[in-house]
Design a protein around this motif. Structure first.
Motif, PDB file in Angstrom:
ATOM      1  N   PHE A   1     -11.131   1.793  21.644  1.00  0.00           N
ATOM      2  CA  PHE A   1     -11.899   2.801  22.506  1.00  0.00           C
ATOM      3  C   PHE A   1     -10.876   3.757  23.206  1.00  0.00           C
ATOM      4  CE2 PHE A   1     -14.250  -1.091  21.942  1.00  0.00           C
ATOM      5  CZ  PHE A   1     -15.439  -0.775  21.662  1.00  0.00           C
ATOM      6  N   VAL A   2     -11.553   4.886  23.356  1.00  0.00           N
ATOM      7  CA  VAL A   2     -10.753   6.047  24.348  1.00  0.00           C
ATOM      8  C   VAL A   2     -11.832   6.793  25.127  1.00  0.00           C
ATOM      9  CG1 VAL A   2      -9.143   8.050  24.248  1.00  0.00           C
ATOM     10  CG2 VAL A   2      -8.950   6.302  22.415  1.00  0.00           C
ATOM     11  N   ILE A   3     -11.492   6.658  26.597  1.00  0.00           N
ATOM     12  CA  ILE A   3     -12.421   7.267  27.505  1.00  0.00           C
ATOM     13  C   ILE A   3     -11.615   8.708  27.860  1.00  0.00           C
ATOM     14  CG2 ILE A   3     -13.385   7.229  29.769  1.00  0.00           C
ATOM     15  CD1 ILE A   3     -14.025   4.625  29.549  1.00  0.00           C
ATOM     16  N   ILE A   4     -12.206   9.863  27.618  1.00  0.00           N
ATOM     17  CA  ILE A   4     -11.810  11.118  27.794  1.00  0.00           C
ATOM     18  C   ILE A   4     -12.157  11.722  28.910  1.00  0.00           C
ATOM     19  CG2 ILE A   4     -10.995  13.221  26.859  1.00  0.00           C
ATOM     20  CD1 ILE A   4     -11.868  11.714  24.144  1.00  0.00           C
ATOM     21  N   GLN A   5     -11.504  11.973  30.130  1.00  0.00           N
ATOM     22  CA  GLN A   5     -12.134  12.684  31.111  1.00  0.00           C
ATOM     23  C   GLN A   5     -11.156  13.488  31.870  1.00  0.00           C
ATOM     24  OE1 GLN A   5     -12.811  10.955  35.268  1.00  0.00           O
ATOM     25  NE2 GLN A   5     -14.924  11.107  34.976  1.00  0.00           N
ATOM     26  N   PHE A   6     -11.250  14.975  31.526  1.00  0.00           N
ATOM     27  CA  PHE A   6     -10.496  16.015  32.006  1.00  0.00           C
ATOM     28  C   PHE A   6     -11.275  16.956  32.642  1.00  0.00           C
ATOM     29  CE2 PHE A   6      -7.733  14.282  28.828  1.00  0.00           C
ATOM     30  CZ  PHE A   6      -6.573  14.041  29.618  1.00  0.00           C
ATOM     31  N   GLY A   7     -10.694  17.808  33.602  1.00  0.00           N
ATOM     32  CA  GLY A   7     -11.653  18.803  34.215  1.00  0.00           C
ATOM     33  C   GLY A   7     -10.939  19.371  35.794  1.00  0.00           C
ATOM     34  N   HIS A   8     -10.578  18.642  36.347  1.00  0.00           N
ATOM     35  CA  HIS A   8      -9.977  18.833  37.739  1.00  0.00           C
ATOM     36  C   HIS A   8      -9.013  19.814  37.786  1.00  0.00           C
ATOM     37  CE1 HIS A   8     -12.772  15.585  39.207  1.00  0.00           C
ATOM     38  NE2 HIS A   8     -12.486  16.189  40.584  1.00  0.00           N
ATOM     39  N   ASN A   9      -8.101  19.635  36.876  1.00  0.00           N
ATOM     40  CA  ASN A   9      -6.860  20.244  36.665  1.00  0.00           C
ATOM     41  C   ASN A   9      -6.805  21.581  35.764  1.00  0.00           C
ATOM     42  OD1 ASN A   9      -5.219  18.889  38.997  1.00  0.00           O
ATOM     43  ND2 ASN A   9      -5.313  17.040  37.223  1.00  0.00           N
ATOM     44  N   ASP A  10      -7.813  21.324  34.820  1.00  0.00           N
ATOM     45  CA  ASP A  10      -7.840  22.437  33.848  1.00  0.00           C
ATOM     46  C   ASP A  10      -8.410  23.814  34.750  1.00  0.00           C
ATOM     47  OD1 ASP A  10      -8.057  21.580  30.875  1.00  0.00           O
ATOM     48  OD2 ASP A  10      -8.313  19.913  32.114  1.00  0.00           O
ATOM     49  N   GLN A  11      -8.910  23.646  35.801  1.00  0.00           N
ATOM     50  CA  GLN A  11      -9.392  24.645  36.606  1.00  0.00           C
ATOM     51  C   GLN A  11      -8.376  25.409  37.293  1.00  0.00           C
ATOM     52  OE1 GLN A  11     -11.895  22.070  38.985  1.00  0.00           O
ATOM     53  NE2 GLN A  11     -13.385  23.615  38.807  1.00  0.00           N
ATOM     54  N   LYS A  12      -7.262  24.974  37.333  1.00  0.00           N
ATOM     55  CA  LYS A  12      -6.116  25.465  38.271  1.00  0.00           C
ATOM     56  C   LYS A  12      -5.435  26.812  37.593  1.00  0.00           C
ATOM     57  CE  LYS A  12      -5.593  21.464  41.065  1.00  0.00           C
ATOM     58  NZ  LYS A  12      -4.574  20.513  41.468  1.00  0.00           N
ATOM     59  N   PHE A  13      -5.981  27.975  37.751  1.00  0.00           N
ATOM     60  CA  PHE A  13      -5.726  29.220  37.042  1.00  0.00           C
ATOM     61  C   PHE A  13      -4.146  29.740  37.563  1.00  0.00           C
ATOM     62  CE2 PHE A  13      -8.700  30.491  40.330  1.00  0.00           C
ATOM     63  CZ  PHE A  13      -7.939  31.105  41.187  1.00  0.00           C
ATOM     64  N   ASN A  14      -3.706  29.241  38.803  1.00  0.00           N
ATOM     65  CA  ASN A  14      -2.528  29.589  39.242  1.00  0.00           C
ATOM     66  C   ASN A  14      -1.514  28.601  38.583  1.00  0.00           C
ATOM     67  OD1 ASN A  14      -3.180  31.515  40.605  1.00  0.00           O
ATOM     68  ND2 ASN A  14      -3.716  30.192  42.578  1.00  0.00           N
ATOM     69  N   SER A  15      -1.780  27.822  37.732  1.00  0.00           N
ATOM     70  CA  SER A  15      -0.635  26.694  36.995  1.00  0.00           C
ATOM     71  C   SER A  15      -1.138  26.969  35.686  1.00  0.00           C
ATOM     72  CB  SER A  15      -1.034  25.343  37.755  1.00  0.00           C
ATOM     73  OG  SER A  15      -0.210  24.544  37.080  1.00  0.00           O
ATOM     74  N   PRO A  16      -0.041  27.870  35.120  1.00  0.00           N
ATOM     75  CA  PRO A  16      -0.394  28.255  33.484  1.00  0.00           C
ATOM     76  C   PRO A  16      -0.137  27.017  32.636  1.00  0.00           C
ATOM     77  CG  PRO A  16       1.689  29.104  34.346  1.00  0.00           C
ATOM     78  CD  PRO A  16       0.941  28.782  35.658  1.00  0.00           C
ATOM     79  N   ASP A  17       0.817  26.032  33.128  1.00  0.00           N
ATOM     80  CA  ASP A  17       0.877  24.951  32.304  1.00  0.00           C
ATOM     81  C   ASP A  17      -0.527  24.049  32.236  1.00  0.00           C
ATOM     82  OD1 ASP A  17       1.385  24.242  35.084  1.00  0.00           O
ATOM     83  OD2 ASP A  17       2.728  22.541  34.450  1.00  0.00           O
ATOM     84  N   ARG A  18      -0.981  24.244  33.180  1.00  0.00           N
ATOM     85  CA  ARG A  18      -2.302  23.134  33.216  1.00  0.00           C
ATOM     86  C   ARG A  18      -3.528  23.877  33.063  1.00  0.00           C
ATOM     87  NH1 ARG A  18      -1.907  20.025  38.530  1.00  0.00           N
ATOM     88  NH2 ARG A  18      -1.406  21.912  39.394  1.00  0.00           N
TER      89      ARG A  18
END
Length: 254
Positions: free
Chosen positions: A91-108
């Protein structure tokens, strides 16, 4: 000779058990990640609490890491590490979002409707290619009450995109945004501080300065969030359900 043969049988038995025992992999950010020095550090990721709430019949590996987005988790090779280990029945639980929002961090940073959506789909498809089962989760909410005591969303379109990917690819979806929103509101503006990290200077030895963190979780908060996640998995009757302790399923949270 008998001793050697016995050792061989024992090794074979261990290998067979390892092959039959499924693994649960967690990929995500700091809200899910294991924290160092758990005996002293007040901060806990909710994934850190799962071994206490699940049976020993499943192997749990928490690969969530502080500060990672769906983009940086890929670019740093962290997904490859998990993907290489995956076997049928895992099983793989996938949860992202908090750091995808960081538009001042192009690597994220990811655009929710393009890069973020693509990355989630990639995780799902590559999990399935290995015969493993993906579970998508929306991000947990931040404790963000306005002056009127209303809990205000901070994640914008990202949780909506998780729902879209789950629907488009027919993936099990756990709405952690909704569940944790209910949790924060139930505790209220003041009591919900105990779910997070609010400490006066010197109140705990781990923090020298005052700590006011409404994103990350205390041990209590992490335990409640993990319990909510597992209870929702059980309500949806997902295959992971059979590895959840009965005591976890009977706890009243909301």
């Amino acid at each position: 000779m008998k001793v050697v043969f016995a050792c061989f049988l024992m090794l074979l038995s261990v290998q067979n058990y390892a092959q039959k025992t499924p693994s649960l992999y967690l990929i995500g950010d700091s809200t899910m990640a294991d924290k160092r020095d758990p005996e002293e550090n007040p901060e806990h990721g909710w994934g850190q609490m799962l071994p206490e709430l699940m049976t020993d019949n499943i192997h749990i590996e928490n690969h969530a890491v502080n500060g990672r987005s769906s983009k940086s988790f890929l670019s740093e090779g962290r997904w490859k590490t998990v993907h290489d280990k995956l076997k049928s029945g895992d099983f793989v639980i996938i949860q992202f979002g908090h750091n995808d929002q960081k538009f001042n961090s192009p690597d994220r940073y990811t655009n929710p409707f393009t890069g973020y959506r693509y990355n989630l789909g990639k995780y799902v498809k590559e999990t399935r290619e290995k015969g493993a089962i993906p579970i998508l989760m929306s991000s947990i909410v931040r404790r963000n009450f306005n002056e009127n005591g209303t809990l205000v969303d901070t994640h914008g379109e990202y949780p909506l995109v998780v729902r879209m990917v789950a629907k488009d690819l027919d993936v099990p979806f756990i709405d952690m945004q909704w569940l944790t929103e209910q949790l924060e509101v139930k505790y209220g503006e003041e009591e919900s501080r105990n779910l997070h990290l609010h400490f006066a200077p010197g109140e705990v030895t781990y923090y020298v300065k005052r700590k006011d963190d409404d994103t990350h979780l205390s041990e209590k908060g992490a335990t409640l969030v993990a319990t909510l996640a597992l209870q929702e998995i059980a309500k949806k009757d997902l295959p992971l359900k059979k590895y959840i302790k009965k005591s976890t399923l009977t706890k009243e949270i909301l």
